[in-house]
Scaffold this motif. Structure first.
Motif, PDB file in Angstrom:
ATOM      1  N   MET A   1       0.812  -1.224   0.000  1.00 19.09           N
ATOM      2  CA  MET A   1       0.000   0.000   0.000  1.00 19.09           C
ATOM      3  C   MET A   1       0.842   1.269   0.000  1.00 19.09           C
ATOM      4  O   MET A   1       0.461   2.281  -0.595  1.00 19.09           O
ATOM      5  N   VAL A   2       1.984   1.245   0.695  1.00 21.60           N
ATOM      6  CA  VAL A   2       2.797   2.467   0.805  1.00 21.60           C
ATOM      7  C   VAL A   2       4.053   2.414  -0.052  1.00 21.60           C
ATOM      8  O   VAL A   2       4.891   3.324   0.003  1.00 21.60           O
ATOM      9  N   ASP A   3       4.197   1.348  -0.837  1.00 16.81           N
ATOM     10  CA  ASP A   3       5.325   1.196  -1.758  1.00 16.81           C
ATOM     11  C   ASP A   3       6.669   1.201  -1.019  1.00 16.81           C
ATOM     12  O   ASP A   3       7.617   1.888  -1.406  1.00 16.81           O
ATOM     13  N   LYS A   4       6.721   0.443   0.069  1.00 19.01           N
ATOM     14  CA  LYS A   4       7.954   0.252   0.826  1.00 19.01           C
ATOM     15  C   LYS A   4       8.176  -1.244   1.003  1.00 19.01           C
ATOM     16  O   LYS A   4       7.264  -2.047   0.811  1.00 19.01           O
ATOM     17  N   SER A   5       9.401  -1.621   1.390  1.00 17.95           N
ATOM     18  CA  SER A   5       9.656  -3.038   1.643  1.00 17.95           C
ATOM     19  C   SER A   5       8.991  -3.447   2.953  1.00 17.95           C
ATOM     20  O   SER A   5       8.730  -2.610   3.834  1.00 17.95           O
TER      21      SER A   5
END
Length: 293
Positions: free
Chosen positions: A138-142
């Motif tokens: 959802m937040v485009d992080k690992s």
């Protein structure tokens, strides 16, 4: 599910997420409307997990809006406080869901001190209990990064407001607090009210340059007492000071000639023994909804 049914089912949840992210109910409602307008162009039959899809859309749009509005907050005149959720308990089933999902004003203030990604990760994990793999998408992080963000942010919030699921102060104490302030606003003697504060209490006022407000936080019981007695002497509390529900907790709303002038919210110390912070919201843009309360 048809779009109309989806709207009714998920609108309250999405508004609660956007409100926590943006600190503005007005912006949150506009955001959710935009999400469902965008959904009209989506092939609903291809959406496997409707709730997750809508939450992701809302979260991403909030992150984008916060990124674009960062400069506005940097030049904001005086402290920036969230828009309070003011109103009596509603009989509308939809609004009751929103109220049940509401966040205390004290927690909302603390959330706004986090950067947007930290806020999103904390809310998705703490409030909605998503798995880290889902949050990462959802937040485009690992996934590892999301775990680190959450582990870093949660202790900060606990240091400020304690457990997020607990009430900030007991009902009996809230009633005493509101009653004490009401009496002081009439007599001009805030001694008894200030006795309910911690020694390091702070009063933060948000006028946004549109109404007179303290530009800097006022810290310490004696300075807060002097400030309150000073503005009372200038008839700043003239009008009807009403006990009201603010973000699910007792607060005060000053109304003059049917126009909301001031919302007052309180934050308890961690041990709930006294009040740690007082929030004065006088920016008229953040009180528009209060006129409907």
């Amino acid at each position: 599910m048809e779009l109309a049914k989806m709207y009714l089912a998920y609108k309250p949840l999405l508004i609660s997420i956007a409100y926590r992210m943006l600190g503005s109910l007005s912006d949150a409602e506009d955001m959710v409307q935009d999400v469902f307008v965008a959904m009209e162009r989506v092939q609903l039959g291809e959406v496997q997990h409707e709730k997750a899809y809508l939450v992701k859309m809302t979260t991403n749009r909030c992150l984008n809006l916060l990124s674009s509005s960062r400069k506005q907050r940097e030049v904001y005149q005086g402290p920036w406080l969230p828009e309070p959720d003011i109103g009596e308990a509603s009989e509308s089933p939809e609004e009751q869901v929103v109220q049940e999902e509401t966040v205390s004003y004290a927690l909302l203030v603390v959330l706004q001190q986090l950067n947007p990604v930290e806020r999103a990760v904390f809310l998705l994990r703490e409030v909605l209990m998503y798995e880290y793999s889902e949050i990462a998408d959802m937040v485009d992080k690992s996934e590892a990064n999301c775990r680190k963000i959450y582990s870093r942010v949660k202790p900060k919030i606990q240091q400020e407001v304690g457990e997020t699921s607990s009430s900030s102060i007991g009902i009996r104490d809230k009633v005493e607090l509101v009653s004490s302030f009401l009496l002081a606003s009439k007599t001009g003697d805030f001694g008894a009210f200030v006795h309910l504060l911690t020694d390091e209490a702070v009063l933060i006022s948000d006028g946004g340059g549109k109404r007179r407000a303290a530009i800097f936080p006022i810290t310490g019981k004696s300075r807060i007492q002097a400030f309150l007695e000073g503005i009372q002497g200038k008839n700043s509390f003239q009008g009807e000071l009403r006990p009201t529900n603010i973000n699910g907790e007792p607060g005060l709303l000053l109304v003059r000639e049917d126009i909301p002038q001031l919302a007052i919210c309180f934050r308890a110390a961690l041990d709930h023994s006294a009040i740690q912070a007082i929030y004065f919201v006088v920016n008229p843009d953040k009180l528009k909804r209060a006129s409907k309360a």
